[in-house]
Write an enzyme that holds these catalytic residues in place. Structure first.
Site, PDB file in Angstrom:
ATOM      1  N   SER A  96       0.811  -1.207   0.000  1.00 51.34           N
ATOM      2  CA  SER A  96       0.000   0.000   0.000  1.00 51.34           C
ATOM      3  C   SER A  96       0.851   1.266   0.000  1.00 51.34           C
ATOM      4  O   SER A  96       1.618   1.501  -0.918  1.00 51.34           O
ATOM      5  CB  SER A  96      -0.959  -0.035   1.195  1.00 51.34           C
ATOM      6  N   ASP A 243      -2.480   6.688  -3.020  1.00 55.16           N
ATOM      7  CA  ASP A 243      -1.431   5.905  -2.376  1.00 55.16           C
ATOM      8  C   ASP A 243      -0.956   4.812  -3.338  1.00 55.16           C
ATOM      9  O   ASP A 243      -1.397   4.747  -4.492  1.00 55.16           O
ATOM     10  CB  ASP A 243      -1.899   5.339  -1.037  1.00 55.16           C
ATOM     11  N   ASP A 245      -1.251   1.506  -3.771  1.00 56.49           N
ATOM     12  CA  ASP A 245      -2.119   0.510  -4.399  1.00 56.49           C
ATOM     13  C   ASP A 245      -3.447   1.100  -4.833  1.00 56.49           C
ATOM     14  O   ASP A 245      -4.338   0.372  -5.282  1.00 56.49           O
ATOM     15  CB  ASP A 245      -2.334  -0.685  -3.483  1.00 56.49           C
ATOM     16  N   ASP A 247      -6.025   2.397  -3.323  1.00 57.63           N
ATOM     17  CA  ASP A 247      -7.297   2.194  -2.641  1.00 57.63           C
ATOM     18  C   ASP A 247      -7.713   3.415  -1.823  1.00 57.63           C
ATOM     19  O   ASP A 247      -8.795   3.433  -1.242  1.00 57.63           O
ATOM     20  CB  ASP A 247      -7.287   0.932  -1.776  1.00 57.63           C
TER      21      ASP A 247
END
Length: 474
Positions: A96, A243, A245, A247
């Site tokens: 992440s 960010d 990833d 999400d």
């Protein structure tokens, strides 16, 4: 079996020296056994170590006789889409927002259902230590044959589905600067934004898990400076940061000033409630009181949740919520399997702004009603003792609840929450009050009690440390 097991409250994450192919393979084997699924979806982000970890995880799954659908490069919300569409368990190789030196594994059940410490990760931890899952006390028989791979490309299907969730017809032309942070937003956004009346100024769309420009962690103000400068230099209507990833997303107004995630949740909720009167909106207990007031005023039903994606998703499912959000910048959508998606949140922002003649700063100003401390971290020797001391100090001064750590409502818009970390000797404080002065006083009152209760938590008035976790304050 392994020298370190970096299993957190909601995922597996740590330094690449600890999150190794050996670990990934063992987790894959345990996950397949835990779910009992015939097929599992696997995807990975752009970090240099991610393909090898995805391959190792896949090997672990197939040794149990379970098939794998490898998606290759994907954002986390693309994995959620695959899990939801195919109704299969899934694993995402990503750390992440963490720095380039880290990696990890996010796991979900069929329909993108949450898997956390109490719903599977603790069993996997046991497997890593013992080679057995708790519900499998005896050795398993080897499968007759290894599982097979069924590669799939769901990128176009994901793009079509997500675009279909947001009404972008007729939005006004907008200039937007987008900082993908060299993360997976650069993979999904070009197709999602195609044919919209947008003048996009892209920053760092090249996939590069070494993060040559800055860490892909928009919660750290230092990582927003390039975006802020570009918004001002280009006279943009807004800026959007993602960010690693993709999400989560964060919004900057036309002046380059960050919009608090709580204010953004209220803005999106008001638009939603105009279309769906009475809808339920889930918020974590760190969400500003101003956001909760705005949801109620717009005719919505606010529902309070513990911090963390697993708890927010469960609350959304239980209440049939249309929208959810956390103070950390996660936004959850009822029509997206109650999962979080930075790209979908960004499209909703373009929808609400594009159908309005207001600026971002003007539109979000009504939701910035209180002063917040943000998250203040203190290292302590004994977190339970510290919480007990704080509770005793504020006993009789307000309403106390223990939904997640210790929350104290003192009236007149003043409240605070103090929670222990699940993974390190830290307590995390968030305080809110109607004015900066009142907030400072409340925050410092609590910090003084913490300092007096634990010698490792020195009282330093006005010192605020940013969260170290970003996705969830563990």
């Amino acid at each position: 079996m392994h020298r370190c097991h970096p299993i957190k409250a909601y995922d597996i994450r740590g330094h690449v020296d600890d999150v190794t192919p050996e670990l990934a393979r063992a987790v894959g084997e345990a996950f397949a056994s835990l779910t009992g699924a015939t097929t599992i979806v696997v995807a990975h982000d752009m970090r240099p170590t991610s393909p090898a970890l995805a391959n190792a995880f896949t090997d672990g799954v197939t040794t149990t006789g379970t098939d794998v659908i490898p998606l290759g490069l994907a954002s986390t919300d693309q994995l959620y889409f695959a899990s939801g569409t195919l109704d299969l368990p899934a694993a995402m190789i990503t750390a992440s927002h963490n720095p380039a030196s880290d990696n990890g594994i996010k796991l979900v059940g069929p329909g993108a259902s949450p898997i956390a410490r109490d719903t599977g990760l603790e069993d996997i931890h046991t497997y890593l230590h013992t080679g057995q899952l708790p519900h499998q006390p005896h050795s398993r028989q080897a499968p007759a044959s290894a599982g097979r791979l069924h590669p799939a490309d769901l990128h176009d299907a994901y793009t079509h589905y997500v675009r279909g969730l947001v009404d972008l017809d007729g939005i006004r032309p907008l200039k937007v600067v987008i900082d993908a942070g060299n993360g997976m937003a650069g993979h999904v956004l070009p197709d999602l934004l195609e044919d919209l009346p947008l003048a996009v100024v892209p920053l760092y769309f090249e996939l590069d898990g070494t993060f040559p420009h800055h860490d892909a962690d928009p919660m750290n103000p230092a990582n927003l400076t390039d975006l802020q400068a570009a918004v001002v230099a280009n006279g943009a209507d807004l800026g959007i940061a993602f960010d690693g990833d993709a999400d989560r997303c964060f919004i900057l107004d036309e002046h380059g000033a960050p919009v608090p995630p709580c204010a953004l949740l209220a803005w999106l909720a008001e638009r939603l409630l105009a279309r769906r009167p009475g809808a339920t909106v889930v918020h974590d207990l760190l969400t500003s009181a101003g956001t909760i007031e705005a949801i109620t005023e717009a005719g919505g039903t606010p529902v309070r949740s513990r911090v963390g994606h697993a708890f927010v998703k469960l609350a959304m499912e239980a209440h049939g919520a249309a929208l959810g959000g956390e103070a950390s910048g996660h936004y959850y959508f009822g029509h997206f399997w109650h999962a979080d998606s930075g790209a979908l949140a960004a499209l909703h922002v373009l929808d609400v702004l594009g159908h309005s003649d207001q600026t971002v700063s003007h539109a979000t100003a009504p939701y910035r009603r209180y002063a917040s401390s943000g998250e203040v971290n203190r290292r302590v020797r004994d977190a339970p003792a510290v919480l007990k001391a704080v509770e005793k100090a504020f006993e009789g001064r307000g309403f106390i609840d223990r939904l997640d750590g210790l929350s104290v409502s003192l009236g007149s818009g003043r409240w605070f929450n103090l929670r222990p970390s699940n993974v390190e000797p830290v307590v995390r404080l968030t305080a809110e009050a109607p004015t900066d002065q009142a907030m400072d006083e409340l925050r410092n009152d609590v910090l003084e009690v913490i300092a007096s209760a634990d010698e490792r938590a020195p009282y330093v008035p006005g010192l605020t440390e940013p969260t170290e976790t970003g996705d969830v304050a563990q």
